[in-house]
Design a protein around this motif. Structure first.
Motif, PDB file in Angstrom:
ATOM      1  N   ARG A  99       0.839  -0.988   0.050  1.00 52.36           N
ATOM      2  CA  ARG A  99      -0.215  -0.001  -0.075  1.00 52.36           C
ATOM      3  C   ARG A  99       0.918   1.531  -0.058  1.00 52.36           C
ATOM      4  N   ALA A 100       0.591   1.964  -0.817  1.00 48.78           N
ATOM      5  CA  ALA A 100       1.378   3.383  -1.205  1.00 48.78           C
ATOM      6  C   ALA A 100       0.342   4.535  -1.252  1.00 48.78           C
ATOM      7  N   GLY A 101       0.934   5.504  -0.487  1.00 49.36           N
ATOM      8  CA  GLY A 101       0.407   6.920  -0.845  1.00 49.36           C
ATOM      9  C   GLY A 101       0.735   7.587  -2.168  1.00 49.36           C
ATOM     10  N   SER A 102       1.711   7.238  -2.620  1.00 52.01           N
ATOM     11  CA  SER A 102       2.180   7.683  -3.833  1.00 52.01           C
ATOM     12  C   SER A 102       3.207   6.786  -4.402  1.00 52.01           C
ATOM     13  N   VAL A 103       3.562   6.854  -5.801  1.00 50.10           N
ATOM     14  CA  VAL A 103       4.544   6.218  -6.320  1.00 50.10           C
ATOM     15  C   VAL A 103       5.667   7.195  -7.081  1.00 50.10           C
ATOM     16  N   ARG A 104       6.921   6.953  -7.253  1.00 46.66           N
ATOM     17  CA  ARG A 104       7.682   7.945  -8.062  1.00 46.66           C
ATOM     18  C   ARG A 104       8.912   6.831  -8.535  1.00 46.66           C
ATOM     19  N   VAL A 105       9.582   7.658  -9.322  1.00 44.69           N
ATOM     20  CA  VAL A 105      10.909   7.085 -10.059  1.00 44.69           C
ATOM     21  C   VAL A 105      11.962   8.125  -9.759  1.00 44.69           C
ATOM     22  N   ASP A 106      13.231   7.509  -9.147  1.00 47.72           N
ATOM     23  CA  ASP A 106      14.188   8.229  -8.835  1.00 47.72           C
ATOM     24  C   ASP A 106      15.492   7.759  -9.688  1.00 47.72           C
ATOM     25  N   VAL A 107      16.299   8.545  -9.671  1.00 52.81           N
ATOM     26  CA  VAL A 107      17.658   7.815 -10.383  1.00 52.81           C
ATOM     27  C   VAL A 107      18.787   8.268  -9.308  1.00 52.81           C
ATOM     28  N   ILE A 108      19.637   7.246  -9.194  1.00 51.92           N
ATOM     29  CA  ILE A 108      20.834   7.242  -8.353  1.00 51.92           C
ATOM     30  C   ILE A 108      22.123   7.226  -9.254  1.00 51.92           C
ATOM     31  N   ALA A 109      22.744   8.163  -9.578  1.00 51.93           N
ATOM     32  CA  ALA A 109      23.951   8.147 -10.254  1.00 51.93           C
ATOM     33  C   ALA A 109      25.167   8.081  -9.268  1.00 51.93           C
ATOM     34  N   VAL A 110      25.770   6.922  -9.461  1.00 49.25           N
ATOM     35  CA  VAL A 110      27.279   6.515  -8.927  1.00 49.25           C
ATOM     36  C   VAL A 110      28.365   6.712  -9.990  1.00 49.25           C
ATOM     37  N   LEU A 111      29.248   7.785  -9.272  1.00 50.09           N
ATOM     38  CA  LEU A 111      30.696   7.778 -10.190  1.00 50.09           C
ATOM     39  C   LEU A 111      31.795   7.201  -9.361  1.00 50.09           C
ATOM     40  N   VAL A 112      32.266   6.290  -9.728  1.00 48.42           N
ATOM     41  CA  VAL A 112      33.184   5.618  -8.971  1.00 48.42           C
ATOM     42  C   VAL A 112      34.657   6.402  -8.977  1.00 48.42           C
ATOM     43  N   GLN A 113      35.216   6.770  -7.770  1.00 46.46           N
ATOM     44  CA  GLN A 113      36.398   7.622  -7.682  1.00 46.46           C
ATOM     45  C   GLN A 113      37.410   6.513  -7.643  1.00 46.46           C
ATOM     46  N   ARG A 114      38.756   7.172  -8.086  1.00 50.08           N
ATOM     47  CA  ARG A 114      39.847   6.492  -8.054  1.00 50.08           C
ATOM     48  C   ARG A 114      40.360   6.011  -6.514  1.00 50.08           C
ATOM     49  N   GLN A 115      39.994   6.965  -5.752  1.00 46.75           N
ATOM     50  CA  GLN A 115      40.585   6.824  -4.473  1.00 46.75           C
ATOM     51  C   GLN A 115      39.195   7.104  -3.594  1.00 46.75           C
ATOM     52  N   GLY A 116      39.021   6.596  -2.491  1.00 49.83           N
ATOM     53  CA  GLY A 116      37.861   7.130  -1.507  1.00 49.83           C
ATOM     54  C   GLY A 116      36.564   6.486  -2.168  1.00 49.83           C
ATOM     55  N   ALA A 117      35.537   7.084  -1.282  1.00 52.27           N
ATOM     56  CA  ALA A 117      34.114   6.536  -1.555  1.00 52.27           C
ATOM     57  C   ALA A 117      33.587   7.209  -2.870  1.00 52.27           C
ATOM     58  N   ALA A 118      32.568   6.387  -3.359  1.00 49.46           N
ATOM     59  CA  ALA A 118      32.159   6.708  -4.748  1.00 49.46           C
ATOM     60  C   ALA A 118      31.078   8.283  -4.631  1.00 49.46           C
ATOM     61  N   ARG A 119      31.157   8.966  -5.578  1.00 51.64           N
ATOM     62  CA  ARG A 119      30.263   9.982  -5.573  1.00 51.64           C
ATOM     63  C   ARG A 119      29.019   9.529  -6.100  1.00 51.64           C
ATOM     64  N   VAL A 120      27.810  10.091  -5.110  1.00 44.93           N
ATOM     65  CA  VAL A 120      26.415   9.558  -5.319  1.00 44.93           C
ATOM     66  C   VAL A 120      25.539  10.823  -5.546  1.00 44.93           C
ATOM     67  N   GLU A 121      24.993  10.724  -6.679  1.00 49.34           N
ATOM     68  CA  GLU A 121      23.875  11.784  -6.640  1.00 49.34           C
ATOM     69  C   GLU A 121      22.399  11.378  -6.923  1.00 49.34           C
ATOM     70  N   HIS A 122      21.579  11.876  -6.148  1.00 45.64           N
ATOM     71  CA  HIS A 122      20.079  11.224  -6.150  1.00 45.64           C
ATOM     72  C   HIS A 122      19.377  12.224  -7.023  1.00 45.64           C
ATOM     73  N   LEU A 123      18.598  11.925  -7.987  1.00 41.18           N
ATOM     74  CA  LEU A 123      17.739  12.566  -8.470  1.00 41.18           C
ATOM     75  C   LEU A 123      16.055  12.024  -8.277  1.00 41.18           C
ATOM     76  N   VAL A 124      15.398  12.946  -7.475  1.00 39.67           N
ATOM     77  CA  VAL A 124      14.261  12.395  -7.150  1.00 39.67           C
ATOM     78  C   VAL A 124      13.023  12.976  -8.131  1.00 39.67           C
ATOM     79  N   GLY A 125      12.081  11.988  -8.073  1.00 43.09           N
ATOM     80  CA  GLY A 125      10.787  12.111  -9.086  1.00 43.09           C
ATOM     81  C   GLY A 125      11.115  12.572 -10.544  1.00 43.09           C
ATOM     82  N   VAL A 126      12.030  11.878 -11.158  1.00 44.65           N
ATOM     83  CA  VAL A 126      12.528  12.041 -12.597  1.00 44.65           C
ATOM     84  C   VAL A 126      11.246  11.724 -13.295  1.00 44.65           C
ATOM     85  N   VAL A 127      10.934  12.603 -14.346  1.00 47.41           N
ATOM     86  CA  VAL A 127       9.804  12.420 -15.093  1.00 47.41           C
ATOM     87  C   VAL A 127      10.147  12.438 -16.284  1.00 47.41           C
TER      88      VAL A 127
END
Length: 118
Positions: free
Chosen positions: A90-118
């Motif tokens: 049961r959901a109040g609403s539904v959406r589609v998101d995109v999570i972009a992951v850019l792997v770094q040579r060193q350290g943690a990956a960079r993450v960008e979250h795009l909410v409610g992509v249409v």
């Protein structure tokens, strides 16, 4: 496992950790049907979120999210509707998101979250 598949799997693991740390509940990973696949289905409060994960090792060919075209979004909406029809959530609403992951040579990956992509 091919290198490309390993990078994609890593990105999905990073994205799953990202939404879990934000307090979301992951309902499914790599859900498949004849029409395609949803990378992650999660619950953000009372909202069902279908998440497309795009991972790249560099930005040489553009930002990872650029790979999500209008055609791909239309397919994601159809897949999300099918997932909902097959699961008792049961959901109040539904959406589609995109999570972009850019792997770094060193350290943690960079993450960008795009909410409610249409």
């Amino acid at each position: 496992m091919r290198a490309k598949d390993a990078v994609g799997r890593y990105g999905e693991d990073v994205a799953t950790a990202f939404v879990t740390q934000a307090g979301w509940t992951v309902l499914a990973r790599n859900w498949r049907c004849a029409e395609g696949e949803l990378d992650i289905v999660a619950l953000d409060g009372d909202e069902v979120v279908a998440i497309e994960v795009k991972t790249r090792r560099s930005a040489a060919y553009g930002h990872p999210a650029e790979a999500v075209t209008h055609r791909k979004l239309a397919r994601l909406r159809r897949l999300t509707a099918r997932w909902l029809s097959e699961h008792d959530v049961r959901a109040g609403s539904v959406r589609v998101d995109v999570i972009a992951v850019l792997v770094q040579r060193q350290g943690a990956a960079r993450v960008e979250h795009l909410v409610g992509v249409v």
